[in-house]
Scaffold this active site. Structure first.
Site, mmCIF file in Angstrom:
data_model
loop_
_atom_site.group_PDB
_atom_site.id
_atom_site.type_symbol
_atom_site.label_atom_id
_atom_site.label_comp_id
_atom_site.label_asym_id
_atom_site.label_seq_id
_atom_site.Cartn_x
_atom_site.Cartn_y
_atom_site.Cartn_z
ATOM 1 N N HIS A 1 70.155 39.893 34.683
ATOM 2 C CA HIS A 1 68.717 40.090 34.516
ATOM 3 C C HIS A 1 68.070 38.703 34.402
ATOM 4 O O HIS A 1 68.688 37.770 33.897
ATOM 5 C CB HIS A 1 68.502 40.899 33.234
ATOM 6 C CG HIS A 1 67.096 41.346 32.991
ATOM 7 N ND1 HIS A 1 66.125 40.509 32.485
ATOM 8 C CD2 HIS A 1 66.495 42.554 33.161
ATOM 9 C CE1 HIS A 1 64.996 41.190 32.343
ATOM 10 N NE2 HIS A 1 65.187 42.427 32.758
ATOM 11 N N ASP B 1 74.777 39.656 27.058
ATOM 12 C CA ASP B 1 73.467 40.301 27.152
ATOM 13 C C ASP B 1 73.683 41.798 26.991
ATOM 14 O O ASP B 1 74.098 42.479 27.927
ATOM 15 C CB ASP B 1 72.836 39.979 28.509
ATOM 16 C CG ASP B 1 71.536 40.752 28.732
ATOM 17 O OD1 ASP B 1 71.160 41.587 27.886
ATOM 18 O OD2 ASP B 1 70.894 40.509 29.778
ATOM 19 N N GLN C 1 71.314 46.586 27.737
ATOM 20 C CA GLN C 1 71.544 47.940 28.240
ATOM 21 C C GLN C 1 72.681 48.645 27.518
ATOM 22 O O GLN C 1 72.778 49.869 27.569
ATOM 23 C CB GLN C 1 71.833 47.897 29.748
ATOM 24 C CG GLN C 1 70.642 47.471 30.593
ATOM 25 C CD GLN C 1 69.463 48.423 30.479
ATOM 26 O OE1 GLN C 1 69.613 49.601 30.195
ATOM 27 N NE2 GLN C 1 68.265 47.890 30.681
ATOM 28 N N LYS D 1 64.710 49.220 23.539
ATOM 29 C CA LYS D 1 65.603 49.996 24.396
ATOM 30 C C LYS D 1 66.544 50.867 23.569
ATOM 31 O O LYS D 1 67.302 51.658 24.115
ATOM 32 C CB LYS D 1 66.415 49.057 25.287
ATOM 33 C CG LYS D 1 65.540 48.273 26.278
ATOM 34 C CD LYS D 1 66.381 47.499 27.272
ATOM 35 C CE LYS D 1 65.633 46.336 27.866
ATOM 36 N NZ LYS D 1 64.796 46.699 29.016
ATOM 37 N N CYS E 1 63.799 42.862 37.741
ATOM 38 C CA CYS E 1 64.084 41.533 37.182
ATOM 39 C C CYS E 1 65.515 41.110 37.484
ATOM 40 O O CYS E 1 66.210 40.543 36.630
ATOM 41 C CB CYS E 1 63.830 41.493 35.684
ATOM 42 S SG CYS E 1 62.097 41.715 35.275
HETATM 43 C C1 PLP Z 1 70.230 43.644 31.129
HETATM 44 C C2 PLP Z 1 68.939 43.220 30.507
HETATM 45 N N1 PLP Z 1 68.841 42.011 29.937
HETATM 46 C C3 PLP Z 1 67.716 41.591 29.356
HETATM 47 C C4 PLP Z 1 66.596 42.366 29.327
HETATM 48 C C5 PLP Z 1 65.358 41.818 28.686
HETATM 49 O O1 PLP Z 1 65.012 42.523 27.518
HETATM 50 P P1 PLP Z 1 63.597 42.283 26.848
HETATM 51 O O2 PLP Z 1 62.567 42.411 27.926
HETATM 52 O O3 PLP Z 1 63.501 43.360 25.837
HETATM 53 O O4 PLP Z 1 63.584 40.922 26.255
HETATM 54 C C6 PLP Z 1 66.652 43.648 29.898
HETATM 55 C C7 PLP Z 1 65.505 44.565 29.895
HETATM 56 O O5 PLP Z 1 64.477 44.361 30.485
HETATM 57 C C8 PLP Z 1 67.844 44.073 30.515
HETATM 58 O O6 PLP Z 1 67.923 45.259 31.076
#
Ligand code: PLP
Ligand code: PLP
Lengths: 409, 149, 409, 149
Positions: free
Chosen positions: A122, A199, A202, A225, A365
């Site tokens: 991401h 990370d 998910q 999430k 993203c």
């Molecule tokens: C795999 C992953 N990493 C990072 C993020 C970023 O999370 P956040 O936007 O809550 O900071 C997300 C979600 O958008 C994600 O799905």
């Protein structure tokens, strides 16, 4: 007792609403999950009975707010089986957690040092490292992705070299749903003394886990999430790892003492929590994790796996449909990305919306991953325990409508 | 939030035409713009006549149906028009998306198809992108600043 | 109609609670203000009807969430009379806003470049610059503080020199309550081409203002001090200033496009809002600012000034009491710091607490200012429109109790 | 959140005694600790007898009444005790603050004064700081690691 999504649904007030006058089939849980009433109540109760700034006040409200905030930290520690509450740093989300980690781990790095990530990351776990490369001249090395949509760990041997300082990978792809096997990752990292950052955005919503058993040095996830509020996240870190990290942001609460000449920083987790933290949000996150741990979700995984497989199988029956991600339920979660020949993901999502079906369309993203698959985007249906067979049926009725609308296009 | 159905026949017909690229001979200016929201990309070519009006327009759209439809509507709308008039068309289109007011339809009948997008804010840029690209192409043709307007 | 705090009080549910069985006299508003029911309701309504991730979704909820989030930005823009909504960057608080600014403004700086701040700064506007000095070798120059507790602007001439790149000062001290006169500051900055950053954490709650009329280039404040939620803040910036600033955190939503090789960033404000932003918190902040602008608070300033003066005058009647800050109401707000001879600020705050009087004791995240006054801390009573004469009476009853308890100590 | 009144007579008496510094001759170890929460500072000096037990304790407290009181209670408690016993006293004190259980009073009667601090979490460190400082002073006297325990 079999898992009954209806019992979950009634706890989520938004699921009973009818946006645009249509029933809501919310299949955008990988972007943001919905929030149960009990979490909303916990936030409201905090704001109306315990609201105050934390840590420095001695009055009753300040003591209560501090207790609530630290109590939330304890719940997070329990959720991820941390050794100590002090291993839990509150951030504003996964993104801010990874930025913190990238700054702190990157501070002492320079040219020649290497960081290993993957093509499946991401942007939250990509851009901070691109920025670090810009600032410090470190080298980034990317694990490729298999045709099935998994991070190709067979490349670890080649990519992880002596000067590798950090391996940072997603625990679970927000596009393909594939879960990463961290055993070889951790082994490769240990062999060269690299830190492992996970990370978990998910994966964390899937229930209690053990970050240190996974072999992680640092683990990041978001509140929104995992059925909690926005604007809160977690960076868990092994005690020795956090202790060695310099701070990221400066401000109140994170110092031991400061003068015009010098500053000494507090111990973790405070060192990383500059300024007034997101207190009510931490309380909400605590309530959300308690809810997840409450037993309500026993059996939810089987339920979601079944729905996921239904989606995958029905997609496979559609000519011109292309699944981006594993086609079976081994080491994958209920995030299903797909392309429909000749249909733009935004058009798909838009037409699905007229059936009340909320999915996401676009690059999610994860631009490099899209490029890997020769796509500019996909449509993505992502599940939560409150989803039902009706949601899946509505999804495919809507997909049929999209195909009809664009037939002959 | 909008209530209407975007994919009305008018738009779908335009989109079908826009799904295939169309190139023109000896363009006086070309511009490619991205939609940062979705990674879509539009290339617009244009040729001008002696009076400076648009003589012909080509397009290559890697984007959604709205963007494809808009590229075709743009060609219809802009042919024979001056840059000032095209600017006015862009403004009318923006207002139509925002206000859903039939006033603008009269001046720009081809654009009426996009009234159904009203309220779907996340899609406005899809519709506007070809128009923006044409204006950049014109300014590029004039040796002007080719940055996004 | 005269201003009636009772009409305000009934909108704040916490004021009717009795923490520890005592009526609540909340005089810790400079740390965190309380939140009116209407703001809580706005957050709850958002979470139960419009919750989704923003900006990239086309489904109805995502559109609604984006509209709510951008609507909140518009309210902030109106509150501070911004030229465009895009001048408003959402952050997580004042601290994160100043850290963003310090990183972005500091990126291109190096040895020989100078930054002017003051001895009165909150750690939030001190530590980020100490960290920048550490990273980049810039020089920090500090405006002194007068005996009255004001930033001594007569020192500007000497301190602001050719290589000065940033002047960053608090709009209002969270210890002395003194308001800074920015006219000479802005003049000095313009003369050398330095940027002016204003820490508005204490001033923004005082009502609508005009940051660009003030002469600021950047202006920071927090939601939780302006009757809004925790975990949200604002960095306002002049369009050209923001446009020239590099991003701070990396992640989703802030890029134009990204590959493994390179990244291009979006325009402000998106460039500075990496990841899922604090959406419900922004909505809450919007509701809070709307509430402040609603007319409820007409006359509140006179009311608070009167109470502030009462506190100051009664303090002056107590032998051994020392006021830290201006003794009259010229250019000051209702933040009153004081020391009582021989009593530790935490003991004062603790004894006040047994009367339900919530004040803060300590260094208030302003250690250099404490050092300036030869103190390790003060007790601080800080007012909001809902405070009453009864609160002031309770404060002084409690102070008498503290003095009695410690008499002969 | 605590309910009891912290400033009971016992504590106030101890605090009065602790408000003035007391120095000892020829200390075997000295340690100064800060309370990061409030910027308070405690210096503890100690001298040990031939058996290694604490012979005398001095203090200099720039802090609140609880910290002052604790410094005096520490001197009373620790005199004649071994480092291991002092560690036990610190544990007992921590437990007493946390649990408000009379059990610990019996073993350390002087510490009973601090039962009233139970529930006021933000103040626990004020009470514990002199004990921590003594342990650092001991370890310093032994040439050990002088970092905070
Ligand atoms: C795999 C992953 N990493 C990072 C993020 C970023 O999370 P956040 O936007 O809550 O900071 C997300 C979600 O958008 C994600 O799905
Ligand atoms: C003057 C001043 N600046 C900055 C801050 C920091 O604000 P926050 O903790 O909300 O980031 C505060 C409040 O604590 C303050 O009073």
């Amino acid at each position: 007792m079999a898992f009954d999504p209806a019992r979950i649904r009634e706890q989520f007030p938004i699921l009973a609403t009818r946006p645009m006058g249509r029933p809501l089939h919310y299949l955008d849980n990988a972007a943001t999950a919905q929030i149960p009433q009990t979490v909303i109540d916990a936030i409201t109760a905090h704001e109306t009975t315990h609201r105050a700034n934390v840590t420095r006040g001695v009055h009753a409200l300040a003591e209560a707010a501090t207790e609530a905030y630290e109590g939330a930290r304890h719940i997070v520690a329990r959720y991820m089986n941390a050794t100590a509450d002090s291993e839990v740093v509150f951030t504003y989300g996964t993104t801010s957690a990874i930025n913190l980690a990238a700054h702190a781990l990157g501070e002492g790095l320079g040219e020649g040092d290497e960081i290993v990530l993957s093509v499946a990351e991401h942007h939250a776990n990509l851009v901070p490292w691109l920025m670090l490369r810009e600032r410090k001249g470190v080298t980034l090395r990317f694990l490729p992705v298999t045709d099935e949509g998994r991070i190709d760990l067979s490349a670890l041997n080649n990519l992880v070299r002596e000067r590798c300082k950090v391996i940072t990978l997603t625990h679970c792809s927000n596009v393909t749903g594939a879960i990463t096997d961290f055993r070889p990752v951790v082994a490769a990292a240990r062999a060269v003394g690299a830190k492992v950052l996970v990370d978990g955005a998910q994966m964390a919503p899937k229930g209690q886990f053990d970050a240190s058993e996974l072999g992680a040095d640092l683990y990041a996830f978001s509140g929104h999430k995992v059925y909690g509020p926005n604007g809160i996240g977690v960076l868990w870190g092994r005690r020795d790892v956090l202790s060695a990290m310099p701070p990221f942001m400066g401000g109140g609460g994170m110092i031991r003492s400061v003068s015009l000449e010098s500053v000494t920083y507090g111990d973790p987790p405070k060192r990383f929590e500059a300024g007034t933290p997101p207190i009510a949000q931490a309380v909400g996150l605590g309530a959300a994790l308690n809810w997840v741990m409450s037993g309500y979700l026993d059996g939810a995984h089987k339920h979601m796996d079944r729905l996921t497989l239904r989606i995958i199988e029905r997609l496979q029956g559609i000519p011109g449909a292309r699944l981006v991600g594993p086609a079976n339920m081994e080491e994958r979660v209920g995030v299903v990305s797909f392309a429909l020949d000749g249909l733009h993901p935004h058009d798909i999502a838009q037409i699905l919306d007229r059936h009340g079906v909320a999915v996401r369309g676009g690059h999610h993203c994860a631009e490099p991953l899209m490029t890997r698959f020769g796509l500019t985007g996909t449509a993505r249906a992502s599940l939560a325990p409150y989803n039902t067979d009706e949601d899946v049926d509505a999804l495919f009725e809507a997909i049929e409508d999209a195909l009809r609308t664009f037939s002959g296009h | 939030m909008g209530g209407k159905d975007i994919y009305e026949n008018d738009i779908m017909e335009l989109a079908r035409a826009g799904s295939r690229p169309r190139y023109i001979d000896a363009p006086d200016g070309t511009a490619t713009l991205d939609n940062p929201l979705c990674g879509d990309r539009v290339t617009i070519e244009m040729r001008r006549d002696k009076e400076g009006k648009i003589a012909d327009i080509g397009h290559d759209v890697r984007g959604c149906a709205l963007c494809q439809a808009s590229a075709v509507a743009l060609a219809d709308t802009a042919r024979g028009k001056s840059p000032v008039e095209i600017n006015a068309a862009l403004s009318a289109l923006q207002k139509m998306l925002k206000d859903d007011h039939e006033h603008h339809e009269k001046a720009w009948p081809t654009l009426a198809a996009f009234r159904s997008v009203h309220g779907h804010k996340s899609r406005y840029e899809c519709v506007l992108l070809p128009f923006r690209a044409l204006l950049v192409a014109i300014s590029e043709g004039e040796g002007g600043d080719a940055s996004r307007p």
